[in-house]
Design a protein around this motif. Structure first.
Motif, PDB file in Angstrom:
ATOM      1  N   ARG A   1       0.828  -1.208   0.000  1.00 16.96           N
ATOM      2  CA  ARG A   1       0.000   0.000   0.000  1.00 16.96           C
ATOM      3  C   ARG A   1       0.861   1.256   0.000  1.00 16.96           C
TER       4      ARG A   1
ATOM      5  N   ALA B   1       2.080   1.745  -3.418  1.00 17.05           N
ATOM      6  CA  ALA B   1       0.990   2.235  -4.263  1.00 17.05           C
ATOM      7  C   ALA B   1       0.768   3.733  -4.054  1.00 17.05           C
ATOM      8  N   ASP B   2       0.874   4.190  -2.809  1.00 16.36           N
ATOM      9  CA  ASP B   2       0.703   5.617  -2.510  1.00 16.36           C
ATOM     10  C   ASP B   2       1.760   6.471  -3.193  1.00 16.36           C
TER      11      ASP B   2
ATOM     12  N   ALA C   1      -4.356  -3.607  -2.194  1.00 17.14           N
ATOM     13  CA  ALA C   1      -3.663  -2.720  -3.145  1.00 17.14           C
ATOM     14  C   ALA C   1      -3.970  -3.183  -4.564  1.00 17.14           C
TER      15      ALA C   1
END
Length: 319
Positions: free
Chosen positions: A171, A174-175, A206
């Motif tokens: 995650r 991904a951010d 994600a």
């Protein structure tokens, strides 16, 4: 071909990234010269390999075998249609990769705190915070940002790694805008049930991430794990010519799945990789010669399934 819980069907084409020049060579007692690495890489390109994790921009003191990272990338920048990625642990590594002209940087972190401390001398959170600097550095450039999570299936120091730890890192990647994340089986602790658990979890937490699977054959089931990944619809894999590889900071980390063995499996399953098996076998033999020892890959020794022998050269049983 079957589906699994509504996920993708088994892929008809698979993307293979060759990690031999990086993961394959980083822990070998024989340190290849830049010219020898180029000989091996050109043999792989001739086989149809067009994606390489070519090196790592880490301290030459930590990994002497990769001390020529900048020089190697510079020599390969002119290869048409070949994509070059490199591992970077921090902003300084990313700066060096950017200067060298790399196509993609791979930010790597371990899911295990103990392994991350051994590998890069940082906590997991410190590594993730540093990646924010890397992302800012690359803003506006054409260099792709990728991620890699070592010890995704288990740690040689801590044992089982919680799937939530892998998902948390995915995650964070991904951010930062990362879309390709490799799950590294650093010491061959992956099993088909763990592969299923990790892939399902990533798709939940994600979904924008396209996972790549990176297996080692330490316990002999690397290709079984590939089969499970294929059943889950995963179409991106990393492998190393001849089965070279291992992590210098993880006890018992033997070689990756062999690229020629992976290509053979895909061919026999009717899955296109764009790679010519016969030429991959030739490349594996180049690797064997350069390393000066027998390598773990199997297909380079036995040949493809329908490689035939002259029966007159084999004695006939008597009695």
């Amino acid at each position: 071909m079957s589906t699994l819980d509504g996920f993708e069907r088994q892929p008809s084409r698979v993307h293979v990234t060759e990690v031999g020049p990086r993961d394959g060579l980083q822990n070998e007692p024989v340190v290849l010269t830049t010219a020898e690495k180029l000989e091996l890489i050109h043999a792989l390109v001739a086989a149809g390999v067009n994606a390489f994790e070519i090196t790592s921009f880490v301290s030459p003191r930590a990994v002497p075998a990769l001390a020529d990272a900048g020089e190697l990338v510079a020599e390969l920048r002119g290869l048409d249609g070949v994509h070059l990625s490199a591992l970077v642990p921090n902003r300084r590594g990313a700066e060096r990769a950017l200067e060298a002209g790399i196509d993609a940087v791979v930010m790597f972190v371990s899911a295990s705190e103990t392994h991350n401390a051994k590998n890069v001398n940082r906590t997991v959170d410190a590594s993730l915070a540093g990646f924010e600097e890397v992302a800012r550095l690359l803003e506006g450039s054409e260099v792709e940002l990728r991620g890699a999570i070592a010890t995704s299936f288990g740690c040689p120091f801590e044992g089982d790694v919680e799937v939530a730890a892998v998902g948390r890192i995915a995650r964070r990647f991904a951010d930062l805008g990362v879309r390709h994340v490799s799950l590294g089986d650093t010491t061959g602790m992956a099993t088909p049930p763990l592969v299923t658990e990790r892939i399902r979890h990533l798709r939940e937490v994600a979904p924008q991430i396209a996972p790549t699977l990176h297996f080692h054959n330490t316990r002999g089931i690397g290709l079984a794990n590939v089969m499970q990944g294929l059943a889950l619809g995963v179409d991106r894999y990393e492998s190393s010519i001849g089965g070279l590889g291992g992590c210098p900071f993880a006890p018992g980390a033997s070689g990756n799945i062999a690229s020629e063995d992976l290509v053979y499996l895909l061919d026999e399953m009717g899955i296109d990789s764009g790679i010519d098996l016969a030429r991959m076998i030739e490349a594996a033999r180049v690797a064997t010669r350069l390393m000066g020892r027998d390598l773990p890959g199997q297909v380079s020794k036995a040949g493809a399934r329908l490689t035939l022998s002259d029966c007159s050269a084999v004695p006939t049983a008597r009695g």
